[in-house]
Enzyme design. Structure first.
Site, mmCIF file in Angstrom:
data_model
loop_
_atom_site.group_PDB
_atom_site.id
_atom_site.type_symbol
_atom_site.label_atom_id
_atom_site.label_comp_id
_atom_site.label_asym_id
_atom_site.label_seq_id
_atom_site.Cartn_x
_atom_site.Cartn_y
_atom_site.Cartn_z
ATOM 1 N N GLY A 10 -0.220 58.870 47.312
ATOM 2 C CA GLY A 10 -1.190 58.868 46.200
ATOM 3 C C GLY A 10 -2.006 57.702 46.269
ATOM 4 O O GLY A 10 -2.315 57.159 45.244
ATOM 5 N N ALA A 11 -2.665 57.483 47.785
ATOM 6 C CA ALA A 11 -3.454 56.409 47.646
ATOM 7 C C ALA A 11 -4.773 56.728 47.490
ATOM 8 O O ALA A 11 -5.751 55.862 47.855
ATOM 9 C CB ALA A 11 -3.477 55.952 49.080
ATOM 10 N N ARG A 13 -6.573 57.532 44.879
ATOM 11 C CA ARG A 13 -7.135 57.316 43.651
ATOM 12 C C ARG A 13 -6.236 56.179 42.864
ATOM 13 O O ARG A 13 -5.173 55.888 43.187
ATOM 14 C CB ARG A 13 -7.163 58.523 42.625
ATOM 15 C CG ARG A 13 -8.682 59.293 43.062
ATOM 16 C CD ARG A 13 -8.674 60.530 42.230
ATOM 17 N NE ARG A 13 -7.553 61.578 41.924
ATOM 18 C CZ ARG A 13 -6.797 61.727 41.057
ATOM 19 N NH1 ARG A 13 -7.001 61.095 39.688
ATOM 20 N NH2 ARG A 13 -5.697 62.610 40.917
ATOM 21 N N TYR A 161 8.307 62.079 31.005
ATOM 22 C CA TYR A 161 7.745 60.856 32.044
ATOM 23 C C TYR A 161 8.615 59.669 31.881
ATOM 24 O O TYR A 161 9.003 58.910 32.802
ATOM 25 C CB TYR A 161 6.284 60.594 31.376
ATOM 26 C CG TYR A 161 5.645 59.447 32.340
ATOM 27 C CD1 TYR A 161 4.935 59.810 33.498
ATOM 28 C CD2 TYR A 161 5.575 58.127 31.938
ATOM 29 C CE1 TYR A 161 4.300 58.873 34.293
ATOM 30 C CE2 TYR A 161 4.861 57.125 32.786
ATOM 31 C CZ TYR A 161 4.252 57.589 33.853
ATOM 32 O OH TYR A 161 3.436 56.655 34.774
ATOM 33 N N LYS A 165 10.673 57.783 35.092
ATOM 34 C CA LYS A 165 10.444 56.738 35.631
ATOM 35 C C LYS A 165 11.810 55.989 35.634
ATOM 36 O O LYS A 165 12.065 54.892 36.284
ATOM 37 C CB LYS A 165 9.268 56.125 34.712
ATOM 38 C CG LYS A 165 8.083 56.460 35.071
ATOM 39 C CD LYS A 165 7.645 56.367 36.316
ATOM 40 C CE LYS A 165 6.168 56.570 36.917
ATOM 41 N NZ LYS A 165 5.774 56.473 38.264
ATOM 42 N N ILE A 194 -2.841 50.146 33.022
ATOM 43 C CA ILE A 194 -3.643 50.088 33.976
ATOM 44 C C ILE A 194 -4.893 51.054 33.843
ATOM 45 O O ILE A 194 -4.843 52.301 33.622
ATOM 46 C CB ILE A 194 -3.134 50.383 35.464
ATOM 47 C CG1 ILE A 194 -1.794 49.628 35.551
ATOM 48 C CG2 ILE A 194 -4.060 50.036 36.570
ATOM 49 C CD1 ILE A 194 -1.796 48.077 35.561
HETATM 50 P P1 NAP Z 1 -3.976 58.663 39.091
HETATM 51 O O1 NAP Z 1 -5.328 57.894 39.012
HETATM 52 O O2 NAP Z 1 -3.834 59.728 38.481
HETATM 53 O O3 NAP Z 1 -3.718 58.996 40.756
HETATM 54 C C1 NAP Z 1 -2.515 59.537 41.117
HETATM 55 C C2 NAP Z 1 -2.482 59.718 42.568
HETATM 56 O O4 NAP Z 1 -1.328 60.521 42.917
HETATM 57 C C3 NAP Z 1 -3.579 60.506 43.395
HETATM 58 O O5 NAP Z 1 -3.870 59.668 44.732
HETATM 59 C C4 NAP Z 1 -3.144 61.815 43.545
HETATM 60 O O6 NAP Z 1 -3.734 62.676 44.658
HETATM 61 C C5 NAP Z 1 -1.652 61.610 44.010
HETATM 62 N N1 NAP Z 1 -0.912 62.653 43.609
HETATM 63 C C6 NAP Z 1 -0.482 63.277 42.522
HETATM 64 N N2 NAP Z 1 0.485 64.396 42.839
HETATM 65 C C7 NAP Z 1 0.731 64.045 44.052
HETATM 66 C C8 NAP Z 1 1.671 64.791 44.823
HETATM 67 N N3 NAP Z 1 2.368 65.731 44.309
HETATM 68 N N4 NAP Z 1 1.905 64.505 46.188
HETATM 69 C C9 NAP Z 1 1.145 63.638 46.410
HETATM 70 N N5 NAP Z 1 0.153 62.761 45.942
HETATM 71 C C10 NAP Z 1 0.122 62.848 44.825
HETATM 72 O O7 NAP Z 1 -2.673 57.629 38.633
HETATM 73 P P2 NAP Z 1 -2.505 56.471 38.696
HETATM 74 O O8 NAP Z 1 -2.914 55.923 37.323
HETATM 75 O O9 NAP Z 1 -3.104 55.540 39.785
HETATM 76 O O10 NAP Z 1 -0.850 56.342 38.898
HETATM 77 C C11 NAP Z 1 -0.210 56.041 40.064
HETATM 78 C C12 NAP Z 1 1.278 55.423 39.751
HETATM 79 O O11 NAP Z 1 1.532 54.586 39.050
HETATM 80 C C13 NAP Z 1 2.111 56.619 39.278
HETATM 81 O O12 NAP Z 1 3.211 56.940 39.687
HETATM 82 C C14 NAP Z 1 2.090 56.356 37.758
HETATM 83 O O13 NAP Z 1 3.225 57.047 36.862
HETATM 84 C C15 NAP Z 1 2.223 54.895 37.810
HETATM 85 N N6 NAP Z 1 1.862 54.250 36.757
HETATM 86 C C16 NAP Z 1 0.419 54.375 36.052
HETATM 87 C C17 NAP Z 1 0.202 53.315 35.106
HETATM 88 C C18 NAP Z 1 -1.117 53.547 34.442
HETATM 89 O O14 NAP Z 1 -1.427 53.124 33.363
HETATM 90 N N7 NAP Z 1 -2.268 54.038 35.050
HETATM 91 C C19 NAP Z 1 1.108 52.401 34.525
HETATM 92 C C20 NAP Z 1 2.173 52.657 34.887
HETATM 93 C C21 NAP Z 1 2.515 53.434 36.103
HETATM 94 P P3 NAP Z 1 -5.225 63.237 44.435
HETATM 95 O O15 NAP Z 1 -6.387 62.198 44.293
HETATM 96 O O16 NAP Z 1 -5.052 64.086 45.700
HETATM 97 O O17 NAP Z 1 -4.834 64.120 43.254
#
Ligand code: NAP
Length: 258
Positions: A10-11, A13, A161, A165, A194
């Site tokens: 998931g790199a 975005r 969720y 986690k 984030i």
């Molecule tokens: P995001 O902006 O929605 O980005 C998600 C990324 O994961 C994208 O690169 C997406 O690819 C990829 N992805 C989604 N489903 C996938 C799959 N089945 N196989 C491979 N790649 C997949 O999310 P984010 O906020 O950066 O979150 C990244 C991680 O951090 C997640 O595990 C999330 O639970 C965790 N997290 C986020 C926050 C927050 O506040 N944002 C806080 C705590 C933890 P595409 O671009 O191709 O869709």
């Protein structure tokens, strides 16, 4: 000298993008995994190559066995070895539903992408790391799991969720224990709130919580760079005597106050 190599799931975005860019700055060659957004993944690769780094993009849905298989094959074909796996890819529930109404479909989706995928991918990659000599970091490999403050914080409108986690958090301990003797250290990073696409839909709610209600001692949104820097410290082997450890990258959210 051969550069170390990393796979960041998931790199394309958000947090994964921040991690990939930081690892490239640290001298890693980076496999940029994505699920569907090729344009975004390509943009990350362009940023890396423009600054003199190396990497490649690789499409794979980590929830699917055949795609995990081809992901690992592709990474090994390109790099020959893998020094660092970052299990970052993850999704939020499509609908924030009350715990009493949340569907089986949502549960299955979250388990598949956020827990089963990383678990089985780690299993596969750990076996590869076991076959490798120690790399530049002095480790046979390093594994980082991106969990969340949701691993221990109850949000009753996205219970699925939180549960997955919490599971990923236990997965960190399990692999850390299993692989410690083999010079493979495993870490958990718990990001707080984030600014990414994932939190875009609830921006107004979190703006208030952070800026007005003071839910985090450090009163600002976290950024993908904040998480990227933490992964980089691990990638540079700054914690050689730690495994199964948790890094809170959350502006102090986890502090209980009276
Ligand atoms: P995001 O902006 O929605 O980005 C998600 C990324 O994961 C994208 O690169 C997406 O690819 C990829 N992805 C989604 N489903 C996938 C799959 N089945 N196989 C491979 N790649 C997949 O999310 P984010 O906020 O950066 O979150 C990244 C991680 O951090 C997640 O595990 C999330 O639970 C965790 N997290 C986020 C926050 C927050 O506040 N944002 C806080 C705590 C933890 P595409 O671009 O191709 O869709």
């Amino acid at each position: 000298m051969t550069k170390p190599t990393a796979l960041v799931t998931g790199a394309s975005r958000g947090i994964g993008r921040g991690i990939a860019l930081e690892l490239s700055k640290a001298g890693y060659r980076v496999a940029i995994n994505y699920a569907s957004n090729e344009v975004a993944a390509q943009e990350v690769l362009t940023l890396i190559t423009q600054s003199g780094g190396e990497g490649f993009i690789v499409k794979a849905d980590i929830a699917k066995a055949s795609e995990r298989q081809s992901l690992v094959q592709e990474v090994l074909a390109q790099f020959g070895r893998l020094d660092l796996l970052v299990n970052n890819a993850g999704v939020a529930p499509t609908v924030r539903a009350d715990l009493l109404d949340a569907t089986e479909e949502s549960f299955d989706r979250l388990v598949s992408i956020n827990l089963k995928g990383p678990y089985l991918l780690t299993q596969q990659i750990a076996k590869q790391m076991l076959k490798q000599n120690k790399g530049l970091s002095g480790q046979r490999g390093l594994i980082v799991n991106i969990t969340s403050i949701s691993a221990y914080t109850a949000s009753i409108n996205r219970g699925d969720y939180c549960m997955v986690k919490a599971g990923l958090s236990m997965m960190t301990k399990l692999f850390a224990d299993r692989l410690a003797e083999d010079a493979i250290n495993v870490f958990e990073i718990r990001p707080g709130i984030i600014a990414t696409d994932m939190t875009g839909a609830v921006k107004a709610k979190y703006d208030k919580l952070i800026l007005e209600d003071g839910i985090t001692p450090i009163k600002r949104w976290g950024t993908p760079d904040d998480v990227g820097l933490a992964v980089r410290a691990i990638a540079e082997n700054r914690f050689p005597f730690s495994t199964g450890a948790i890094l809170d990258v959350d502006g102090g959210f986890h502090i209980r106050k009276l």
